[in-house]
Design a protein around this motif. Sequence first.
Motif, PDB file in Angstrom:
ATOM      1  N   PHE A 237      14.001 -73.221 -82.995  1.00  0.00           N
ATOM      2  CA  PHE A 237      14.003 -72.140 -83.986  1.00  0.00           C
ATOM      3  C   PHE A 237      12.722 -72.193 -84.819  1.00  0.00           C
ATOM      4  O   PHE A 237      12.128 -71.157 -85.145  1.00  0.00           O
ATOM      5  CB  PHE A 237      15.226 -72.232 -84.905  1.00  0.00           C
ATOM      6  N   GLN A 238      12.310 -73.409 -85.180  1.00  0.00           N
ATOM      7  CA  GLN A 238      11.104 -73.559 -85.980  1.00  0.00           C
ATOM      8  C   GLN A 238       9.870 -73.095 -85.207  1.00  0.00           C
ATOM      9  O   GLN A 238       9.008 -72.383 -85.736  1.00  0.00           O
ATOM     10  CB  GLN A 238      10.932 -75.018 -86.414  1.00  0.00           C
ATOM     11  N   LEU A 239       9.783 -73.492 -83.930  1.00  0.00           N
ATOM     12  CA  LEU A 239       8.646 -73.060 -83.113  1.00  0.00           C
ATOM     13  C   LEU A 239       8.624 -71.534 -82.955  1.00  0.00           C
ATOM     14  O   LEU A 239       7.574 -70.905 -83.028  1.00  0.00           O
ATOM     15  CB  LEU A 239       8.707 -73.713 -81.731  1.00  0.00           C
ATOM     16  N   ALA A 240       9.806 -70.955 -82.742  1.00  0.00           N
ATOM     17  CA  ALA A 240       9.897 -69.495 -82.584  1.00  0.00           C
ATOM     18  C   ALA A 240       9.480 -68.796 -83.869  1.00  0.00           C
ATOM     19  O   ALA A 240       8.766 -67.783 -83.843  1.00  0.00           O
ATOM     20  CB  ALA A 240      11.321 -69.097 -82.200  1.00  0.00           C
ATOM     21  N   ALA A 241       9.932 -69.346 -84.998  1.00  0.00           N
ATOM     22  CA  ALA A 241       9.571 -68.759 -86.292  1.00  0.00           C
ATOM     23  C   ALA A 241       8.073 -68.866 -86.536  1.00  0.00           C
ATOM     24  O   ALA A 241       7.440 -67.936 -87.059  1.00  0.00           O
ATOM     25  CB  ALA A 241      10.340 -69.450 -87.413  1.00  0.00           C
ATOM     26  N   ASP A 242       7.494 -69.996 -86.144  1.00  0.00           N
ATOM     27  CA  ASP A 242       6.049 -70.186 -86.308  1.00  0.00           C
ATOM     28  C   ASP A 242       5.242 -69.202 -85.470  1.00  0.00           C
ATOM     29  O   ASP A 242       4.097 -68.886 -85.800  1.00  0.00           O
ATOM     30  CB  ASP A 242       5.652 -71.622 -85.930  1.00  0.00           C
ATOM     31  N   LYS A 243       5.860 -68.733 -84.376  1.00  0.00           N
ATOM     32  CA  LYS A 243       5.196 -67.731 -83.529  1.00  0.00           C
ATOM     33  C   LYS A 243       5.623 -66.318 -83.895  1.00  0.00           C
ATOM     34  O   LYS A 243       5.565 -65.389 -83.100  1.00  0.00           O
ATOM     35  CB  LYS A 243       5.477 -68.013 -82.051  1.00  0.00           C
ATOM     36  N   ASP A 244       6.089 -66.181 -85.149  1.00  0.00           N
ATOM     37  CA  ASP A 244       6.408 -64.876 -85.740  1.00  0.00           C
ATOM     38  C   ASP A 244       7.552 -64.150 -85.058  1.00  0.00           C
ATOM     39  O   ASP A 244       7.572 -62.911 -84.989  1.00  0.00           O
ATOM     40  CB  ASP A 244       5.172 -63.967 -85.765  1.00  0.00           C
ATOM     41  N   ASN A 245       8.521 -64.893 -84.523  1.00  0.00           N
ATOM     42  CA  ASN A 245       9.727 -64.245 -84.001  1.00  0.00           C
ATOM     43  C   ASN A 245      10.631 -63.874 -85.179  1.00  0.00           C
ATOM     44  O   ASN A 245      11.080 -64.754 -85.932  1.00  0.00           O
ATOM     45  CB  ASN A 245      10.465 -65.173 -83.036  1.00  0.00           C
ATOM     46  N   GLY A 246      10.865 -62.579 -85.338  1.00  0.00           N
ATOM     47  CA  GLY A 246      11.634 -62.103 -86.493  1.00  0.00           C
ATOM     48  C   GLY A 246      13.046 -62.637 -86.545  1.00  0.00           C
ATOM     49  O   GLY A 246      13.558 -62.971 -87.615  1.00  0.00           O
ATOM     50  N   ASP A 247      13.715 -62.742 -85.388  1.00  0.00           N
ATOM     51  CA  ASP A 247      15.092 -63.225 -85.361  1.00  0.00           C
ATOM     52  C   ASP A 247      15.177 -64.682 -85.813  1.00  0.00           C
ATOM     53  O   ASP A 247      16.108 -65.074 -86.514  1.00  0.00           O
ATOM     54  CB  ASP A 247      15.675 -63.085 -83.954  1.00  0.00           C
ATOM     55  N   ALA A 248      14.187 -65.494 -85.415  1.00  0.00           N
ATOM     56  CA  ALA A 248      14.168 -66.892 -85.836  1.00  0.00           C
ATOM     57  C   ALA A 248      13.909 -66.992 -87.342  1.00  0.00           C
ATOM     58  O   ALA A 248      14.510 -67.817 -88.043  1.00  0.00           O
ATOM     59  CB  ALA A 248      13.098 -67.663 -85.064  1.00  0.00           C
ATOM     60  N   GLN A 249      13.030 -66.150 -87.836  1.00  0.00           N
ATOM     61  CA  GLN A 249      12.756 -66.153 -89.271  1.00  0.00           C
ATOM     62  C   GLN A 249      13.982 -65.699 -90.067  1.00  0.00           C
ATOM     63  O   GLN A 249      14.268 -66.237 -91.137  1.00  0.00           O
ATOM     64  CB  GLN A 249      11.545 -65.258 -89.549  1.00  0.00           C
ATOM     65  N   ILE A 250      14.707 -64.727 -89.519  1.00  0.00           N
ATOM     66  CA  ILE A 250      15.965 -64.294 -90.152  1.00  0.00           C
ATOM     67  C   ILE A 250      16.968 -65.451 -90.164  1.00  0.00           C
ATOM     68  O   ILE A 250      17.723 -65.640 -91.124  1.00  0.00           O
ATOM     69  CB  ILE A 250      16.563 -63.085 -89.397  1.00  0.00           C
ATOM     70  N   TYR A 251      16.987 -66.236 -89.081  1.00  0.00           N
ATOM     71  CA  TYR A 251      17.886 -67.394 -89.001  1.00  0.00           C
ATOM     72  C   TYR A 251      17.644 -68.333 -90.187  1.00  0.00           C
ATOM     73  O   TYR A 251      18.591 -68.757 -90.862  1.00  0.00           O
ATOM     74  CB  TYR A 251      17.655 -68.138 -87.684  1.00  0.00           C
ATOM     75  N   PHE A 252      16.386 -68.648 -90.458  1.00  0.00           N
ATOM     76  CA  PHE A 252      16.079 -69.547 -91.570  1.00  0.00           C
ATOM     77  C   PHE A 252      16.342 -68.880 -92.923  1.00  0.00           C
ATOM     78  O   PHE A 252      16.751 -69.548 -93.879  1.00  0.00           O
ATOM     79  CB  PHE A 252      14.626 -70.027 -91.481  1.00  0.00           C
ATOM     80  N   ALA A 253      16.129 -67.575 -92.984  1.00  0.00           N
ATOM     81  CA  ALA A 253      16.422 -66.857 -94.227  1.00  0.00           C
ATOM     82  C   ALA A 253      17.916 -66.926 -94.549  1.00  0.00           C
ATOM     83  O   ALA A 253      18.319 -67.235 -95.671  1.00  0.00           O
ATOM     84  CB  ALA A 253      15.979 -65.396 -94.106  1.00  0.00           C
ATOM     85  N   LYS A 254      18.738 -66.656 -93.536  1.00  0.00           N
ATOM     86  CA  LYS A 254      20.189 -66.702 -93.725  1.00  0.00           C
ATOM     87  C   LYS A 254      20.667 -68.126 -94.010  1.00  0.00           C
ATOM     88  O   LYS A 254      21.600 -68.341 -94.791  1.00  0.00           O
ATOM     89  CB  LYS A 254      20.904 -66.147 -92.486  1.00  0.00           C
ATOM     90  N   LEU A 255      20.025 -69.102 -93.347  1.00  0.00           N
ATOM     91  CA  LEU A 255      20.388 -70.502 -93.567  1.00  0.00           C
ATOM     92  C   LEU A 255      20.156 -70.887 -95.025  1.00  0.00           C
ATOM     93  O   LEU A 255      21.022 -71.504 -95.666  1.00  0.00           O
ATOM     94  CB  LEU A 255      19.557 -71.392 -92.637  1.00  0.00           C
ATOM     95  N   ASN A 256      19.007 -70.519 -95.568  1.00  0.00           N
ATOM     96  CA  ASN A 256      18.707 -70.834 -96.965  1.00  0.00           C
ATOM     97  C   ASN A 256      19.555 -70.000 -97.921  1.00  0.00           C
ATOM     98  O   ASN A 256      19.929 -70.470 -98.996  1.00  0.00           O
ATOM     99  CB  ASN A 256      17.219 -70.607 -97.250  1.00  0.00           C
ATOM    100  N   GLU A 257      19.881 -68.785 -97.509  1.00  0.00           N
ATOM    101  CA  GLU A 257      20.740 -67.939 -98.325  1.00  0.00           C
ATOM    102  C   GLU A 257      22.132 -68.545 -98.441  1.00  0.00           C
ATOM    103  O   GLU A 257      22.741 -68.531 -99.519  1.00  0.00           O
ATOM    104  CB  GLU A 257      20.821 -66.534 -97.709  1.00  0.00           C
ATOM    105  N   SER A 258      22.642 -69.112 -97.335  1.00  0.00           N
ATOM    106  CA  SER A 258      23.963 -69.747 -97.359  1.00  0.00           C
ATOM    107  C   SER A 258      23.976 -70.977 -98.263  1.00  0.00           C
ATOM    108  O   SER A 258      25.010 -71.354 -98.805  1.00  0.00           O
ATOM    109  CB  SER A 258      24.397 -70.123 -95.940  1.00  0.00           C
ATOM    110  N   LYS A 259      22.786 -71.605 -98.430  1.00  0.00           N
ATOM    111  CA  LYS A 259      22.662 -72.763 -99.328  1.00  0.00           C
ATOM    112  C   LYS A 259      22.324 -72.329-100.757  1.00  0.00           C
ATOM    113  O   LYS A 259      22.099 -73.163-101.628  1.00  0.00           O
ATOM    114  CB  LYS A 259      21.566 -73.695 -98.815  1.00  0.00           C
ATOM    115  N   LYS A 260      22.246 -71.008-100.960  1.00  0.00           N
ATOM    116  CA  LYS A 260      21.920 -70.407-102.249  1.00  0.00           C
ATOM    117  C   LYS A 260      20.505 -70.756-102.716  1.00  0.00           C
ATOM    118  O   LYS A 260      20.215 -70.755-103.906  1.00  0.00           O
ATOM    119  CB  LYS A 260      22.955 -70.785-103.312  1.00  0.00           C
TER     120      LYS A 260
END
Length: 572
Positions: A237-260
């Motif tokens: 997921f991190q590698l995909a996000a680093d290559k500007d994959n929007g879905d992977a970046q959304i994954y990390f956004a939602k992950l941090n959102e769930s942690k508030k």
Amino acid sequence: MKHIPITFMILMLTTVSAEAPINNLTSQQVNLLTKNSNIKKGIKAVNKLQYDKAEKYFLKASRNQNILGDYNLGVLYGENKFKRRSETTAIKWMLKAAQQGLVYAQYDLGIKYIYGEDSIKSGTKAIYWLEVAGSNGYIKAQSSLGEAYENGRITTQSYEKAVYWYNLAKEQDNFSRVRLKHIYENGLVARPDKKSDAFWKTTAALQEYDQLNGQQLYDQAVLAVKEKDLSKMDFLFQLAADKDNGDAQIYFAKLNESKKDYQKAAQWFQKAAENGHTNAQYSLGRYYQIGQGVLQSLPQAITWYTKSAKQGNVYAMMTLADMYETGTGVKQSYSQALTLYKQATNSENSLAQFKVGYFYEKGLGMGNKARWLAKSWYLKAAQQGHQQAQNRYQLLADEEQKIYQQGFTLENNGQINSAVSLFVKSASMGHLNSQLHLGSMYYKGIKVEKDFYKASKWYQKAAEQGDANAQYKIGYMYHHGEFFKKSKFDANIWYKKAIQQEHALALNSYNTLNATAPYKKTGSWKDFHRQRNADSIREKNCRLYGYYTSTGKFGYNEGIGHLSGRFIECTK
């Protein structure tokens, strides 16, 4: 392990927390579903113990594709709130909601298969639905799965799988932390070596995946999720996000959102939004609008909502339309709001349909009121269960009908001029029967002077509302040159519209007009419509390839069209 009674869950639906992510449904989407009037009324009825009444409201919501209606029906049937209790019926409604992505239903369905009646108990089905809910981040499902794999009562015992699910839930579930500690301290599973994940940091691993693009890396990460290889999953997921994959970046956004951790979530939403991810653009706009994780900025919110709306995001369209309507952060513009609401109706959004109806009724953003168009939009929204739309439609219809009836009373009393004035008033509002009555009066000269112009005017308005009799009359007037200039082509257009509604007189007149090749209704109307299909295609092509006459009017005198690689003649 104790689990929350299902009866309590029905009351939780008015607020969805960040701890309850939904598969395919965001928390905001679920909250929007709870605002449905039938859902609100159903929950209110439950609180008053009026279960039969609640059932009616939830059934209405279900028929309008609101999955909370399905879920709540499953709850009521499962908790014996009716004399006709049926576990099978409860399962049916729960399953419908679960299959559409509602995590509450997925979890409750799993619990049903564990603790329900003997006839429906199924360890396999229980594990399946609990894993679906658990994979969607539902803590209670993760904890329940850990317990199920640890004790082996409904599935094959597996301490490794128990540890996997307890680990997912431990941050927010004390029971999972206690059981995890018990497993490690008793040596049932070896404590993990934090260095065991080191491979995913090595140059070899980086080289292995360096050739893949962002989407391929994301797909590999999703595969790792299914294989429950968490260290590999995070790495990919991190590698995909680093290559500007929007879905992977959304994954990390939602992950941090769930942690508030909204600041980090906003950063990830920003990256995905800049890469053109429409949901990220909408979420970032929401963050800027409410000042969550970023400094509040309505101009920034509008910028991101606009980008998202241009890509077809309905929530962005609706939010932006509301801002233009109320003048929030922008100069108030009813015309811009109306444009956005109209765009949102393409997704059959009932609130958007209601809003378009309201704008037409009040003449907002368009200069003039269009009452009959308002009614048509209200009706569309009402058919989806929108209560305000139902109320507005009925109010307008009742007002028009009242004026129409007053006109009839005056007509019967010989007060023709006053009656006609009332008929015109209600017809101008879009009242179909008033339009037809005026058309008939002026066409036949009943109690008024015969006037084909006025007759055609009111028949035309009724025809545009889809009335078959009016469509036939307009066709007839074109056929015989009554007010209109004789036009075989235009007569055929209106006759065919009426024929589509099985108007027998229109069919007879059409055959008279087209004596060389009449339509013959030898069987059912269904067979007749099938027979005409080829001619309908021909007509559309003639219209498409017609030409303009010297007067500038669209004409078809010997127009030529092209159909299936050959020319066809379109004659008047």
